[in-house]
Design a protein around this motif. Sequence first.
Motif, PDB file in Angstrom:
ATOM      1  N   ILE A 143       0.844  -1.210   0.000  1.00  0.00           N
ATOM      2  CA  ILE A 143       0.000   0.000   0.000  1.00  0.00           C
ATOM      3  C   ILE A 143       0.871   1.249   0.000  1.00  0.00           C
ATOM      4  O   ILE A 143       0.644   2.197  -0.762  1.00  0.00           O
ATOM      5  CB  ILE A 143      -0.944  -0.006   1.223  1.00  0.00           C
ATOM      6  N   LEU A 144       1.908   1.238   0.831  1.00  0.00           N
ATOM      7  CA  LEU A 144       2.793   2.402   0.925  1.00  0.00           C
ATOM      8  C   LEU A 144       3.502   2.657  -0.402  1.00  0.00           C
ATOM      9  O   LEU A 144       3.661   3.810  -0.820  1.00  0.00           O
ATOM     10  CB  LEU A 144       3.818   2.189   2.044  1.00  0.00           C
TER      11      LEU A 144
ATOM     12  N   VAL B 210       2.437   1.885  -3.409  1.00  0.00           N
ATOM     13  CA  VAL B 210       1.452   2.460  -4.332  1.00  0.00           C
ATOM     14  C   VAL B 210       1.217   3.933  -3.992  1.00  0.00           C
ATOM     15  O   VAL B 210       1.212   4.802  -4.871  1.00  0.00           O
ATOM     16  CB  VAL B 210       0.116   1.665  -4.274  1.00  0.00           C
ATOM     17  N   ALA B 211       1.070   4.195  -2.660  1.00  0.00           N
ATOM     18  CA  ALA B 211       0.835   5.581  -2.230  1.00  0.00           C
ATOM     19  C   ALA B 211       1.992   6.481  -2.650  1.00  0.00           C
ATOM     20  O   ALA B 211       1.787   7.608  -3.130  1.00  0.00           O
ATOM     21  CB  ALA B 211       0.648   5.627  -0.713  1.00  0.00           C
ATOM     22  N   GLY B 212       3.214   5.960  -2.479  1.00  0.00           N
ATOM     23  CA  GLY B 212       4.397   6.730  -2.850  1.00  0.00           C
ATOM     24  C   GLY B 212       4.387   7.099  -4.318  1.00  0.00           C
ATOM     25  O   GLY B 212       4.610   8.265  -4.697  1.00  0.00           O
ATOM     26  N   TYR B 213       4.096   6.110  -5.172  1.00  0.00           N
ATOM     27  CA  TYR B 213       4.093   6.377  -6.612  1.00  0.00           C
ATOM     28  C   TYR B 213       2.956   7.320  -7.003  1.00  0.00           C
ATOM     29  O   TYR B 213       3.102   8.141  -7.897  1.00  0.00           O
ATOM     30  CB  TYR B 213       4.034   5.059  -7.402  1.00  0.00           C
ATOM     31  N   LEU B 214       1.814   7.193  -6.272  1.00  0.00           N
ATOM     32  CA  LEU B 214       0.691   8.097  -6.525  1.00  0.00           C
ATOM     33  C   LEU B 214       1.103   9.535  -6.220  1.00  0.00           C
ATOM     34  O   LEU B 214       0.826  10.453  -6.999  1.00  0.00           O
ATOM     35  CB  LEU B 214      -0.524   7.723  -5.669  1.00  0.00           C
ATOM     36  N   SER B 215       1.790   9.713  -5.088  1.00  0.00           N
ATOM     37  CA  SER B 215       2.136  11.084  -4.696  1.00  0.00           C
ATOM     38  C   SER B 215       3.147  11.672  -5.670  1.00  0.00           C
ATOM     39  O   SER B 215       3.152  12.869  -5.920  1.00  0.00           O
ATOM     40  CB  SER B 215       2.658  11.121  -3.257  1.00  0.00           C
TER      41      SER B 215
ATOM     42  N   THR C 100       7.198   8.170   1.933  1.00  0.00           N
ATOM     43  CA  THR C 100       6.405   6.933   2.005  1.00  0.00           C
ATOM     44  C   THR C 100       7.250   5.713   1.667  1.00  0.00           C
ATOM     45  O   THR C 100       7.161   4.677   2.328  1.00  0.00           O
ATOM     46  CB  THR C 100       5.186   6.968   1.050  1.00  0.00           C
TER      47      THR C 100
ATOM     48  N   TYR D 207       6.757  11.123  -1.993  1.00  0.00           N
ATOM     49  CA  TYR D 207       7.226   9.886  -2.626  1.00  0.00           C
ATOM     50  C   TYR D 207       8.359   9.275  -1.823  1.00  0.00           C
ATOM     51  O   TYR D 207       8.329   8.111  -1.422  1.00  0.00           O
ATOM     52  CB  TYR D 207       7.668  10.258  -4.048  1.00  0.00           C
TER      53      TYR D 207
END
Lengths: 79, 634
Positions: B20-21, B23-28, B41, B38
């Motif tokens: 999850i982290l 994915v969150a990092g790449y999203l940010s 996270t 990025y």
Amino acid sequence: MTQKVTLQLEDLTCPSCMTKIQSAVAGQAGVETTKVLFNASKVKATIDEDQTTAENLAKVIQDLGYDVLKVKTKEVEPA
Amino acid sequence: MKFQQYIEKHANQITLLTAILIVAGYLSKYALGSMPGYNVTLAIASVIAVIPIFIHAFQALKVKVISIELLVTIAVIGAFIIGEYNESAIVTFLFLFGGYLEKRTLSKTRESIKSLTEMAPTTALVVQDDGTTEEVDIDDVDEGDIVLVKTGASIPVDGKIVEGQGYTDESAVTGESKEIAKNVNDEVFSGTIVSDGFLKIEATKVGDDTTFAKIVELVEDAQDTKSHAEKFIDRFSTYYTPAVLILAIVVYLFSQDFKLAITVLVLGCPGALVIGAPVSNVAGIGNGAKRGILIKGGDAMDTFSKVDTFVFDKTGTLTKGNTAVSAVKSYTDDLNQTLALTAKVETLSDHPLGRAITAYAGHHQLEFNALPITDNTTTKGQGIAAVVDTKNVLVGNQKLMDANGIAMTEPQVADMKELQSTGSSVVLVAVDGQLQAILGVSDTIRPEIAEKLSELRKVGAKHLVMLTGDNAATANYVAQQVGIDEVHAELMPEDKVKFVKQFQKDGRRVAFVGDGINDSPSIATADIGIAMGSGTDVAIETSDVVLMQSSFDALVHAYGLAKNTVRNTKENIVIAVGVVAFLFIGLLLGFIYMASGMFVHEASILVVIFNAMRLIGYGKPADQIGEMAIEPAK
């Protein structure tokens, strides 16, 4: 008196866990033989009852981070 | 230690959180355009994910083992130091996720054996003195206890039925799924299921002493008994892992490229190599165990696959093992009377031929037991002369007839020769100086043998040999019928050993197939000893392969299984070595980095496990293997 101990552990998945458990158990005083069965996730050992107990071995293995599910002991006639 | 156990228990959650982290990092980074978000996270993800890996590395180090986890931990810390948070996060995630998949798929390869061990019940209904029953833990049941087993339950002990009747399914012990009728005094085995009926059983063996417990123990040991190849790999990997560490240091010293050095650490993980060979064996042994075929470990598997010569012990192996009267030539008007006299004489003997004749007479409802015997002499190697019902009766071979001056006509001699040429043992009967009957007694050849032997050749057997204690005529006849290449008859057990040794000297790999009891010397001498149709202690101890049921289907399956398992092991080793080579070439050419390297590694581990899983389904389904069996193991 010699005792034969069989400990059923949670599923072992890394072969290196075997080495760890093997040497930790074998290093205990009063442990005569140790055998770790990787695929059956079992530890078989013969111990001298005067020096250690099956519960003690279970604790050693628990401390390494592996759950002990079942402990079985059986008296062995001295050879 | 509490913390460590907490981590172990929540390994799956940690893996998920890391994912999850990431994915969150790449999203940010790509959605919000926030580089700090990025990096932070992904850094958090790396720290969380490396904890369980680090713990394993540390524990291994405590017992002086340089583990794969240590390589990964160093690599991740290194990546962290140079600020490659994305690399460290993805590598740790892939390592954990790979471990999770490995656990899931590994358990599939172990499933056949696990399902076997789970057939044994954990409690038993013990009948108390007052007639009530009490549920007792299986470890507290003693020999002599009476246990109650109802329809659908599995029997918790080895024992004898003292009350009731029913049908049991002994597939747990024989691998053959077939209903067997059981009555009072019949033996029953732990782990078998009462498919219909209600039994009270007196326990004769409990706990670890039951046949079933011994089978389970054997199979469990077998999975962990390593082949030479595995032992080599084990030794190899104990040096290989530290060597990778040194290589990384050398790379750094020469190139001063820190990133390259830590990449080497990740790429050098011997993952698929360590798991590849054992996983094939576990799957192969599991496949056999389900079918009542016990192969004692990787070594036995390996040697068995190389066998080119099969030596059979005729008695009970190629034949049904029940001698019976197969032909009667009569030279009298009252054959029944002659047979009754013969049978009565044979009651004096416990020779197998004698028993076959009394059985034959009994079968034809001839009254012979009441006949009075007034005199008898037994001549060794000839037969018996007796006075029965005031008649002089001679029962024996030609020597006995010659010694008593009984003349045989030419047609009679021809009849005798004809019977001998079909492999029968011949018994001559003379009453009051006249030859009255010639009986042919033979062992029935198992009907499926010829076909199964040719299947064995198809799988890879080059030379089929029969060594037997029987007479040459019988042996030759049987050999000819079933298609055996070489026959040696009239042998003592020690002669058989000599032949086995001679074959080995000639450069052959010999498997000796016997019942595991009479021929233990030969079984022990042969490269592979195969005990057929018996789960006795002796058989289990001396042989390398135990076929629980006396079925040639099982033999063919076992041989094919060994060949396939060894081929599978080799494939896995090639895959593993190939992957490492591919990664290093990729690294040199510059298209492989840490994260992609880890991905390929984890993928290769799954590939070898999936490859091994093919072995689980090898051959016919378990319940069809038993169909050709003549009788269940005793």
